[in-house]
Design a protein around this motif. Structure first.
Motif, PDB file in Angstrom:
ATOM      1  N   GLY A  29      44.369  42.489  28.974  1.00 28.92           N
ATOM      2  CA  GLY A  29      43.846  43.839  29.089  1.00 28.92           C
ATOM      3  C   GLY A  29      42.370  43.971  29.358  1.00 28.92           C
ATOM      4  N   HIS A  30      41.705  42.891  29.723  1.00 32.08           N
ATOM      5  CA  HIS A  30      40.281  42.953  30.024  1.00 32.08           C
ATOM      6  C   HIS A  30      40.039  43.126  31.521  1.00 32.08           C
ATOM      7  CE1 HIS A  30      40.492  40.820  26.182  1.00 32.08           C
ATOM      8  NE2 HIS A  30      39.239  41.154  25.972  1.00 32.08           N
ATOM      9  N   ALA A  31      39.040  43.902  31.865  1.00 28.37           N
ATOM     10  CA  ALA A  31      38.462  43.832  33.206  1.00 28.37           C
ATOM     11  C   ALA A  31      37.543  42.622  33.229  1.00 28.37           C
ATOM     12  CB  ALA A  31      37.680  45.098  33.518  1.00 28.37           C
ATOM     13  N   VAL A  32      37.639  41.796  34.250  1.00 29.05           N
ATOM     14  CA  VAL A  32      36.999  40.480  34.212  1.00 29.05           C
ATOM     15  C   VAL A  32      35.983  40.322  35.339  1.00 29.05           C
ATOM     16  CG1 VAL A  32      37.352  37.982  34.166  1.00 29.05           C
ATOM     17  CG2 VAL A  32      39.098  39.509  33.214  1.00 29.05           C
ATOM     18  N   VAL A  33      34.773  39.897  34.967  1.00 23.60           N
ATOM     19  CA  VAL A  33      33.767  39.449  35.924  1.00 23.60           C
ATOM     20  C   VAL A  33      33.959  37.952  36.100  1.00 23.60           C
ATOM     21  CG1 VAL A  33      31.306  39.205  36.408  1.00 23.60           C
ATOM     22  CG2 VAL A  33      32.155  41.262  35.243  1.00 23.60           C
ATOM     23  N   VAL A  34      34.404  37.546  37.274  1.00 23.78           N
ATOM     24  CA  VAL A  34      34.680  36.140  37.571  1.00 23.78           C
ATOM     25  C   VAL A  34      33.441  35.561  38.245  1.00 23.78           C
ATOM     26  CG1 VAL A  34      36.184  34.534  38.802  1.00 23.78           C
ATOM     27  CG2 VAL A  34      37.134  36.659  37.850  1.00 23.78           C
ATOM     28  N   HIS A  68      17.853  33.906  35.876  1.00 21.63           N
ATOM     29  CA  HIS A  68      18.204  35.319  36.065  1.00 21.63           C
ATOM     30  C   HIS A  68      19.706  35.565  36.156  1.00 21.63           C
ATOM     31  CE1 HIS A  68      13.951  35.981  36.710  1.00 21.63           C
ATOM     32  NE2 HIS A  68      13.949  35.069  37.665  1.00 21.63           N
ATOM     33  N   CYS A  69      20.509  34.506  36.175  1.00 21.38           N
ATOM     34  CA  CYS A  69      21.930  34.655  36.466  1.00 21.38           C
ATOM     35  C   CYS A  69      22.652  35.519  35.440  1.00 21.38           C
ATOM     36  CB  CYS A  69      22.604  33.287  36.557  1.00 21.38           C
ATOM     37  SG  CYS A  69      24.387  33.360  36.849  1.00 21.38           S
ATOM     38  N   LEU A  70      22.463  35.242  34.160  1.00 20.92           N
ATOM     39  CA  LEU A  70      23.225  35.967  33.149  1.00 20.92           C
ATOM     40  C   LEU A  70      22.844  37.432  33.089  1.00 20.92           C
ATOM     41  CD1 LEU A  70      25.495  34.787  31.410  1.00 20.92           C
ATOM     42  CD2 LEU A  70      24.019  33.020  32.391  1.00 20.92           C
ATOM     43  N   THR A  71      21.567  37.724  33.318  1.00 17.40           N
ATOM     44  CA  THR A  71      21.163  39.131  33.392  1.00 17.40           C
ATOM     45  C   THR A  71      21.906  39.829  34.518  1.00 17.40           C
ATOM     46  OG1 THR A  71      18.970  38.650  32.509  1.00 17.40           O
ATOM     47  CG2 THR A  71      19.218  40.694  33.755  1.00 17.40           C
ATOM     48  N   TYR A  72      22.015  39.163  35.658  1.00 14.79           N
ATOM     49  CA  TYR A  72      22.704  39.732  36.804  1.00 14.79           C
ATOM     50  C   TYR A  72      24.188  39.924  36.512  1.00 14.79           C
ATOM     51  CZ  TYR A  72      24.389  40.285  41.592  1.00 14.79           C
ATOM     52  OH  TYR A  72      24.999  40.743  42.719  1.00 14.79           O
ATOM     53  N   LEU A  73      24.809  38.976  35.801  1.00 19.89           N
ATOM     54  CA  LEU A  73      26.227  39.102  35.481  1.00 19.89           C
ATOM     55  C   LEU A  73      26.480  40.291  34.556  1.00 19.89           C
ATOM     56  CD1 LEU A  73      27.323  35.374  34.968  1.00 19.89           C
ATOM     57  CD2 LEU A  73      27.607  36.820  36.990  1.00 19.89           C
ATOM     58  N   PHE A  74      25.614  40.483  33.578  1.00 24.49           N
ATOM     59  CA  PHE A  74      25.768  41.652  32.705  1.00 24.49           C
ATOM     60  C   PHE A  74      25.552  42.936  33.501  1.00 24.49           C
ATOM     61  CE2 PHE A  74      25.862  38.829  29.123  1.00 24.49           C
ATOM     62  CZ  PHE A  74      26.497  39.554  28.119  1.00 24.49           C
ATOM     63  N   ASP A  75      24.566  42.933  34.395  1.00 23.17           N
ATOM     64  CA  ASP A  75      24.346  44.109  35.247  1.00 23.17           C
ATOM     65  C   ASP A  75      25.609  44.432  36.047  1.00 23.17           C
ATOM     66  OD1 ASP A  75      21.725  44.314  34.381  1.00 23.17           O
ATOM     67  OD2 ASP A  75      20.869  43.367  36.184  1.00 23.17           O
ATOM     68  N   GLY A  77      28.760  43.510  35.469  1.00 21.10           N
ATOM     69  CA  GLY A  77      29.866  43.933  34.620  1.00 21.10           C
ATOM     70  C   GLY A  77      29.737  45.374  34.183  1.00 21.10           C
ATOM     71  N   GLU A  78      28.539  45.747  33.767  1.00 17.30           N
ATOM     72  CA  GLU A  78      28.314  47.120  33.315  1.00 17.30           C
ATOM     73  C   GLU A  78      28.460  48.113  34.463  1.00 17.30           C
ATOM     74  OE1 GLU A  78      25.217  45.849  29.739  1.00 17.30           O
ATOM     75  OE2 GLU A  78      24.458  46.798  31.572  1.00 17.30           O
ATOM     76  N   ALA A  79      27.968  47.749  35.635  1.00 14.60           N
ATOM     77  CA  ALA A  79      28.066  48.653  36.781  1.00 14.60           C
ATOM     78  C   ALA A  79      29.506  48.819  37.247  1.00 14.60           C
ATOM     79  CB  ALA A  79      27.208  48.126  37.927  1.00 14.60           C
ATOM     80  N   SER A  80      30.304  47.762  37.166  1.00 11.57           N
ATOM     81  CA  SER A  80      31.672  47.803  37.674  1.00 11.57           C
ATOM     82  C   SER A  80      32.666  48.393  36.678  1.00 11.57           C
ATOM     83  CB  SER A  80      32.136  46.396  38.066  1.00 11.57           C
ATOM     84  OG  SER A  80      31.339  45.867  39.095  1.00 11.57           O
ATOM     85  N   PHE A  81      32.485  48.035  35.396  1.00 13.15           N
ATOM     86  CA  PHE A  81      33.534  48.350  34.424  1.00 13.15           C
ATOM     87  C   PHE A  81      33.050  48.997  33.126  1.00 13.15           C
ATOM     88  CE2 PHE A  81      34.879  44.293  36.576  1.00 13.15           C
ATOM     89  CZ  PHE A  81      35.773  44.896  37.457  1.00 13.15           C
ATOM     90  N   GLY A  82      31.748  49.081  32.930  1.00 15.35           N
ATOM     91  CA  GLY A  82      31.232  49.633  31.685  1.00 15.35           C
ATOM     92  C   GLY A  82      30.757  48.543  30.745  1.00 15.35           C
ATOM     93  N   PRO A  83      30.508  48.878  29.473  1.00 18.15           N
ATOM     94  CA  PRO A  83      29.927  47.918  28.526  1.00 18.15           C
ATOM     95  C   PRO A  83      30.718  46.613  28.445  1.00 18.15           C
ATOM     96  CG  PRO A  83      29.987  50.118  27.574  1.00 18.15           C
ATOM     97  CD  PRO A  83      30.750  50.193  28.863  1.00 18.15           C
ATOM     98  N   VAL A  84      29.989  45.520  28.313  1.00 13.67           N
ATOM     99  CA  VAL A  84      30.614  44.199  28.218  1.00 13.67           C
ATOM    100  C   VAL A  84      30.926  43.906  26.759  1.00 13.67           C
ATOM    101  CG1 VAL A  84      30.320  41.731  28.645  1.00 13.67           C
ATOM    102  CG2 VAL A  84      29.413  43.402  30.289  1.00 13.67           C
ATOM    103  N   HIS A  85      32.171  43.492  26.509  1.00 12.90           N
ATOM    104  CA  HIS A  85      32.631  43.220  25.148  1.00 12.90           C
ATOM    105  C   HIS A  85      32.842  41.729  24.876  1.00 12.90           C
ATOM    106  CE1 HIS A  85      33.965  47.292  26.247  1.00 12.90           C
ATOM    107  NE2 HIS A  85      33.757  47.592  24.982  1.00 12.90           N
TER     108      HIS A  85
END
Length: 245
Positions: A29-34, A68-75, A77-85
């Motif tokens: 049930g997760h939206a996933v940033v691959v 800078h990679c992890l900052t970009y991944l959180f950006d 994820g949040e832009a595509s699906f909302g808060p990262v859990h």
């Protein structure tokens, strides 16, 4: 496929264990940033598989050795699906050899990805992960086995375990669990490449079940730790290796 209710980032999610984790979290049930560093085609295939099953996913390029990679991944994820859990620090590299023969370049490369990438993931998650979220980092069962040829790799994974123990205490007040999964030998393309069958069979026989692990075995452990049944598990190292000690 259950209804999407949380967002997960999986580093190194384009193939092998990472792909299995991404697929399993999507099924749960997760939206996933691959995340992927080089293999865009494989990452797109993982995303397509998730979407065909009714889930949500996106592929995001980035090398976790880049500060800078992890900052970009959180950006993303949040832009595509909302808060990262959920954050799964899966990306890693291994270059085996006796300690005396490891070059500075090989040492620094493993540290940059295996320690630096995880550290930056944990740091980003400390600031940006939703409360009551979950972090799982991939260690390895070579920590504890301490086999010849694995010195630098084992050292990087021991550092991941130390960071996990500490961060679990630092984030506990927010209800965020922080754990490790430490696989034993897993039957992936990377593991099997270049190994004679006799070597593979010897490794199988080290296990009480007389088999290698599968990516799905490891994904199931990650799913437990990130799911509702894992909420009381915190600061732990789950050695998912079929009983190799």
């Amino acid at each position: 496929m259950t209804q999407t209710f949380r967002t997960a980032i999986v580093t190194g999610g384009s193939k092998g264990i990472g792909a299995a984790i991404a697929l399993r979290l999507a099924r749960d049930g997760h939206a996933v940033v691959v995340n992927y560093a080089r293999d865009e085609t494989s990452a797109d295939e993982v995303v397509a598989s998730i979407e065909r099953a009714g889930g949500k996913a996106c592929a995001v390029k980035g090398d976790v050795a880049d500060p800078h990679c992890l900052t970009y991944l959180f950006d993303a994820g949040e832009a595509s699906f909302g808060p990262v859990h959920v954050l799964v620090n899966n990306a890693g590299i291994m270059d085996n050899g006796p300690v005396g023969s490891v070059s500075d370049a090989d040492f620094e490369a493993q540290c940059a990805v295996n320690i630096g990438g995880v550290f930056r993931g944990l740091r980003a998650a400390s600031a940006r992960l939703a409360d009551k979220g979950a972090i799982v980092s991939l260690s390895s069962s070579v920590v504890g086995l301490y086999q010849p040829g694995y010195g630098v790799y084992a050292a990087t994974k021991a550092a991941v375990e130390a960071l996990t123990h500490v961060l679990a205490k630092e984030l506990g007040s927010r209800g965020i669990t922080v754990n490790c999964v430490a696989p034993g030998p897993v039957e992936t393309g990377l593991f099997m490449a270049g190994k004679p069958e006799a070597v593979v069979e010897r490794i199988r026989q080290m296990n009480p079940f007389n088999r290698l692990g599968t990516p799905e075995d490891i994904a199931a452990a990650v799913a437990f730790l990130t799911g509702p049944d894992g909420r009381w598990i915190n600061g732990q190292i789950l050695r998912a290796n079929g009983g190799v000690v």
